[in-house]
Design a protein around this motif. Structure first.
Motif, PDB file in Angstrom:
ATOM      1  N   UNK A 135       0.782  -1.166   0.086  1.00 27.21           N
ATOM      2  CA  UNK A 135       0.018  -0.008   0.141  1.00 27.21           C
ATOM      3  C   UNK A 135       0.723   1.406  -0.023  1.00 27.21           C
TER       4      UNK A 135
ATOM      5  N   UNK B 168     -14.795  -1.507  14.827  1.00 25.89           N
ATOM      6  CA  UNK B 168     -15.448  -2.754  13.527  1.00 25.89           C
ATOM      7  C   UNK B 168     -16.926  -2.337  13.343  1.00 25.89           C
ATOM      8  N   UNK B 169     -17.292  -1.857  14.388  1.00 20.05           N
ATOM      9  CA  UNK B 169     -18.902  -1.760  14.338  1.00 20.05           C
ATOM     10  C   UNK B 169     -18.874  -0.466  13.452  1.00 20.05           C
TER      11      UNK B 169
ATOM     12  N   UNK C  86     -17.496   0.126  10.824  1.00 14.07           N
ATOM     13  CA  UNK C  86     -17.285  -0.390   9.286  1.00 14.07           C
ATOM     14  C   UNK C  86     -16.111  -0.105   9.055  1.00 14.07           C
TER      15      UNK C  86
ATOM     16  N   UNK D 120     -12.159  -1.525   8.649  1.00 17.09           N
ATOM     17  CA  UNK D 120     -11.446  -2.665   8.823  1.00 17.09           C
ATOM     18  C   UNK D 120      -9.803  -2.318   8.967  1.00 17.09           C
TER      19      UNK D 120
ATOM     20  N   UNK E 287      -3.362   2.300   2.650  1.00 17.02           N
ATOM     21  CA  UNK E 287      -4.229   2.157   1.469  1.00 17.02           C
ATOM     22  C   UNK E 287      -3.768   3.465   0.663  1.00 17.02           C
ATOM     23  N   UNK E 288      -4.579   4.095   0.061  1.00 18.30           N
ATOM     24  CA  UNK E 288      -4.340   5.397  -0.384  1.00 18.30           C
ATOM     25  C   UNK E 288      -4.210   6.712   0.459  1.00 18.30           C
TER      26      UNK E 288
ATOM     27  N   UNK F 131      -5.600   9.613   1.248  1.00 19.74           N
ATOM     28  CA  UNK F 131      -6.592  10.129   1.713  1.00 19.74           C
ATOM     29  C   UNK F 131      -7.568   9.482   2.621  1.00 19.74           C
ATOM     30  N   UNK F 132      -7.858   8.203   1.898  1.00 19.71           N
ATOM     31  CA  UNK F 132      -8.764   7.028   2.747  1.00 19.71           C
ATOM     32  C   UNK F 132      -7.958   6.879   4.168  1.00 19.71           C
ATOM     33  N   UNK F 133      -6.550   6.635   4.061  1.00 17.33           N
ATOM     34  CA  UNK F 133      -6.104   6.277   5.445  1.00 17.33           C
ATOM     35  C   UNK F 133      -6.188   7.588   6.653  1.00 17.33           C
TER      36      UNK F 133
ATOM     37  N   UNK G  75      -8.633   9.510   6.511  1.00 15.52           N
ATOM     38  CA  UNK G  75     -10.054   9.361   7.099  1.00 15.52           C
ATOM     39  C   UNK G  75     -10.049   8.358   7.990  1.00 15.52           C
ATOM     40  N   UNK G  76      -9.812   7.430   7.898  1.00 19.20           N
ATOM     41  CA  UNK G  76      -9.787   6.168   8.902  1.00 19.20           C
ATOM     42  C   UNK G  76      -8.965   6.328  10.099  1.00 19.20           C
TER      43      UNK G  76
ATOM     44  N   UNK H 127     -11.091   8.725  12.160  1.00 14.15           N
ATOM     45  CA  UNK H 127     -12.110   8.153  12.894  1.00 14.15           C
ATOM     46  C   UNK H 127     -11.706   7.366  14.004  1.00 14.15           C
TER      47      UNK H 127
ATOM     48  N   UNK I 171     -23.647  -7.138  13.460  1.00  9.19           N
ATOM     49  CA  UNK I 171     -22.875  -6.443  12.496  1.00  9.19           C
ATOM     50  C   UNK I 171     -21.412  -5.864  13.267  1.00  9.19           C
ATOM     51  N   UNK I 172     -21.694  -5.823  14.575  1.00 11.41           N
ATOM     52  CA  UNK I 172     -20.195  -5.309  15.219  1.00 11.41           C
ATOM     53  C   UNK I 172     -19.288  -6.464  15.285  1.00 11.41           C
TER      54      UNK I 172
ATOM     55  N   UNK J 177     -17.939  -4.464   5.404  1.00 13.20           N
ATOM     56  CA  UNK J 177     -18.805  -3.048   5.094  1.00 13.20           C
ATOM     57  C   UNK J 177     -18.660  -2.842   3.725  1.00 13.20           C
TER      58      UNK J 177
ATOM     59  N   UNK K  23      -4.868   0.707  -7.548  1.00 15.03           N
ATOM     60  CA  UNK K  23      -4.524  -0.383  -6.038  1.00 15.03           C
ATOM     61  C   UNK K  23      -5.845  -0.860  -5.903  1.00 15.03           C
TER      62      UNK K  23
ATOM     63  N   UNK L 176     -13.413   5.138   0.041  1.00 11.68           N
ATOM     64  CA  UNK L 176     -13.551   6.254   0.489  1.00 11.68           C
ATOM     65  C   UNK L 176     -13.771   7.365  -0.803  1.00 11.68           C
TER      66      UNK L 176
ATOM     67  N   UNK M 121     -12.737  10.119  -1.397  1.00 10.20           N
ATOM     68  CA  UNK M 121     -11.183  10.853  -2.066  1.00 10.20           C
ATOM     69  C   UNK M 121     -10.352   9.760  -2.820  1.00 10.20           C
ATOM     70  N   UNK M 122     -10.579   8.508  -1.833  1.00 12.02           N
ATOM     71  CA  UNK M 122      -9.792   7.544  -2.755  1.00 12.02           C
ATOM     72  C   UNK M 122     -10.285   7.184  -4.124  1.00 12.02           C
TER      73      UNK M 122
END
Lengths: 495, 308
Positions: free
Chosen positions: A233, A257-258, A260, A262, A299-300, A302-304, A306-307, A310, B58-59, B168, B191, B210, B212-213
């Motif tokens: 990545x 995890x809840x 969403x 991973x 990952x990419x 911007x996405x990482x 965001x995660x 969060x 779900x959790x 998800x 990717x 996401x 932006x991705x």
């Protein structure tokens, strides 16, 4: 010149020399004298693995270099009525490589070539003795890695990973070994070879590949593996979060995890292990925290981000006292170094440890951890916890001094209670170490006799005479479990 | 001890009774792949697995579901919590999808069917409920019968209830289309695309993740050709399975239309794939498996995975 003459003489003498064991002589004729070890030291060494279990009794130890040699060994063993136990680096913790019934031990460590890297099909064909981390290092310039990364990855072999369906911190997002083995050539207990799986999208027939992975060396010997290449990545974010209560760390994991997300990995270390690690490598862990959570997203770019944001928010809402983002690759490596050397760090505290391995639903992590601390108190033992929290994979580490009178009994009794607590919480016996001899007797706490009988039907489809790694996985009372002349694990070691 | 582990769900016990112990039975799902691996021999008694979602967590990213439930219904329930499974949606049941073992054509993004099964409960040829695997996302407790059951066409046991891993649903999902670009080059430049499809002249790409991705990957695509938003292409009825390297250079017979999945190795075209022979050593083990699990050959007689 003289030296070479001498060595030729020695070789001739060795060839002429009989070991006094027809089986050993036959193996030497098929391989070579120096790749069939029959001396006491070699046999003693290969009677153990990295587990705490004694009771192994190795026959000759052979080092084949080709598939044909593995076939020759298996066929000779069949002719001589001997059992066969495959062995990688011997790093297994459940006693899966312990030879029972004086078998020939087939060490695959000399079959260690990376045969082909096939970028279009995204696989590498490797021999079983290739070291896990070596493969990833070789793939790095091409932009790939082999995803399973067990803690022993610096020494463990791909063959061993196949046998144990190995995991590691990063299998949270990427999956365990089964998801990364596309095809493999195996030598069956009959001595024939078979190609299981295939590079095609959907290989025909029963998924024998899937059944073979994780069978702990009981279905045959893998001689070539096509492993999946995972693209590296471009962006990684590693977060360290500290908590005053291990329950808050566990809840953070569940909440992530809840939500969403991973992550690539989510690892938790409790206060005891964090202190030990910090003292050992100085990774910058907060030693006053009750628990430290390492979370990694990849990952990419911007996405990482965001995660990571969060996850940090979820951590704070669960009362994280400190949230740090690794600011450089060096800092990230240091955080991981702490996690990956945890078991080495423990050696400073006491001479012996017993590493357990169970899985519970993530939502039960906090409750089961609390029970583990209570069990530790009751048995007057020190139990540290460093585990793959993201997939609920607990690794309670019982630290002790084996020289203390009666300590082993307490260690094993506490271990048994940890297993029971995990099963009662809706969990399973093992997440990545396997059953081996360690958890055989616990199998009937998770499965009915009918369930075990069906597992045995699978085993016997491959190995009708129960000759390959006998006495493992399936508990006593089922066929393939009890081997004549097998020295069982002494009661003093495993109650 | 083991008595406490025995399955007590009356629905499953009733299904076990229905499967019985003696006569030939064929298990019916949505009949979307009824002739795969051979048409049932003779006139076996037709049975259907029970339906219903037993427990969705779900959790934990797991769902316990009975095999007769339709994949569409399952996915509708999961979607309400932002999740899905790897199972392909093509009008069939959960049990059928697992017994057949086919992947979604977007498996690179959704995962493979064989990896989605965590725990299986099936009724054996002896009419008993057998469990294997476990409810957690990670588990190496004993032999991996769940893997064996995927793609077994109900020849080893009648799937009754399973626990599946859920995933998800990404925040954004987008199909893009272009002409005159090399699909393999597109695949290599991205990717983890969920799908890269081609018919030899056109290319379709599904990007997920996401926002932006997806935007960033869209820019990568823009550097390779003039991609624009599109629908997923319609897939011809027959699927061929091959190595990704062969799929990338696939040429159809007689100019039939086709869609190739780059990086995965599935081809969708108008005629069925000529089957190749199985490795004889694999046949030996497969026949022993069948004999060990179903000694009288009463489960889905006439069918065998890998057979035409």
């Amino acid at each position: 010149m003289a030296g070479s003459k001498l060595s030729n003489l020695t070789k001739r003498r060795q060839r002429a020399e009989s070991s006094g064991e027809p089986f050993v002589d036959a193996l030497r004729a098929a391989l070579s004298h120096n790749r069939v070890k029959w001396d006491g030291a070699s046999r003693s060494l290969h009677s153990h693995d990295a587990s705490v279990f004694d009771g192994g009794n190795s026959g000759p130890v052979v080092y084949p270099e080709t598939t044909a040699e593995v076939q020759a060994v298996v066929r000779l063993a069949n002719q001589h009525g001997r059992n066969v136990v495959p062995r990688g680096a011997g790093t297994g913790l459940a006693g899966g490589a312990i030879p029972l019934g004086v078998p020939v031990v087939v060490a695959v460590t000399k079959m260690n070539a990376i045969l082909e890297v096939d970028e279009v099909n995204r696989v590498a064909w490797v021999e079983p003795g290739v070291i896990n981390l070596d493969l990833t290092k070789q793939l790095k310039p091409l932009g790939y890695h082999f995803a399973p990364d067990p803690s022993s990855q610096q020494v463990c072999t791909i063959g061993g990973n196949v046998a144990n369906n190995s995991g590691g911190p990063h299998c949270l997002a990427y999956g365990v070994t089964n998801a990364h083995v596309v095809a493999m050539e195996v030598v069956l207990p009959s001595g024939d070879t078979a190609m299981l799986g295939g590079l095609e999208a959907e290989p025909q027939g029963f998924d024998l590949r899937g059944a073979f992975v994780g069978s702990e060396g009981t279905l045959g010997i893998v001689t070539k593996v096509a492993v999946r290449l995972t693209k590296n990545r471009p962006a990684v974010r590693t977060l360290l979060m500290a908590f005053d209560d291990v329950r808050d760390a566990a809840n953070t994991v569940s909440d992530v995890i809840a939500a969403g997300i991973v992550p690539a990995a989510m690892e938790v270390m409790d206060k005891q292990i964090t202190a030990a690690v910090e003292n050992y490598v100085g990774a910058g862990y907060p030693v006053d925290a009750a628990a430290v959570l390492l979370a990694e997203v990849d990952g990419l770019d911007s996405g990482v981000d965001i995660d990571a944001d969060r996850i940090a928010k979820i951590g704070r809402s669960n009362k994280a006292t400190d949230v740090r983002l690794a600011e450089s690759e060096a800092q990230r490596q240091l955080l991981w170094k702490g996690r990956k050397t945890a078991f080495g760090a423990v050696a400073q505290i006491a001479p012996d440890y017993y590493l357990h391995d169970t899985v519970v639903p993530r939502s039960a992590l906090a409750d089961v951890l609390e029970q583990i601390y209570e069990i530790a108190d009751r048995y007057d033992l020190l139990i540290m916890n460093v585990f793959h929290a993201g997939d609920g994979n607990l690794h309670p580490l019982i630290v002790f001094d084996g020289r203390q009178e009666g300590v082993l009994e307490r260690v094993h009794a506490a271990g048994g209670e940890i297993i029971t607590a995990s099963l009662d919480a809706g969990g399973v016996l093992s997440g990545e170490h396997g059953i081996g001899v360690e958890k055989q007797k616990f199998m009937s706490r998770m499965f009915t006799n009918d369930d075990l009988d069906h597992q045995n039907r699978l085993r016997q489809a491959f190995d009708p005479h129960c000759r390959t790694n006998p006495g493992k996985v399936i508990p006593s009372g089922h066929s393939c479990a009890d081997i004549q002349s097998l020295r069982s694990v002494p009661n003093t070691v495993w109650g | 001890m083991s008595a406490t582990l025995a399955v007590t769900d009356p629905t499953l016990l009733a299904f076990a009774e229905e499967v019985g112990e003696t006569d030939a039975v064929a298990i019916e799902g949505g009949r979307t792949r009824w002739d795969l691996g051979g048409i049932p021999d003779g006139e076996p008694r037709l049975i259907r697995a029970p339906e219903g979602i037993v427990e969705y967590r779900p959790e934990e990213m797991t769902v316990q579901v009975r095999a007769g439930t339709s994949v569409g219904e399952l996915h509708a329930t999961l979607a309400a919590k932002g999740q899905r499974t790897a199972l392909p949606e093509r009008g069939g049941t959960v049990g059928g999808a697992l017994a057949v073992g086919e992947n979604d054509f977007r498996a690179l993004g959704r995962g493979r069917t064989r990896e989605s099964l965590l725990q299986v409960r099936y009724v054996s040829a002896e009419g008993k409920v057998v469990s294997s695997g476990g409810p957690t996302v990670k588990n190496v407790s004993g032999f991996d019968l769940p893997r064996l059951m995927v793609g077994s066409l109900g020849t080893l046991g009648c799937l009754a209830e399973v626990i599946l891993r859920t995933n998800p649903i990404p925040a954004e999902s987008r199909w893009l289309h272009a002409e005159g670009v090399d699909a393999q080059v597109v695949f290599d430049a991205l990717l983890n695309p969920s799908a890269v499809l081609t018919n030899g002249t056109e290319v379709w790409v599904e990007l997920e993740g996401h926002g932006p991705d997806v935007e960033q990957q869209t820019k990568v695509l823009a550097s390779l050709g003039s991609f624009s938003d599109a629908e997923a292409p319609e897939l011809p009825a027959h699927r061929w399975s091959m190595k990704p390297s062969d799929a990338a250079t696939f040429t159809p017979v007689d100019g039939e239309r086709f869609i190739a999945t780059i990086g995965l190795g599935l081809i969708f075209t108008d005629s069925p794939q000529p089957r190749s022979e199985l490795d004889p050593a694999v046949v030996v083990i497969s026949e022993r498996l069948k004999a060990n699990f179903d000694p009288t050959g009463r489960l889905n007689p006439g069918r065998m995975p890998g057979r035409n």
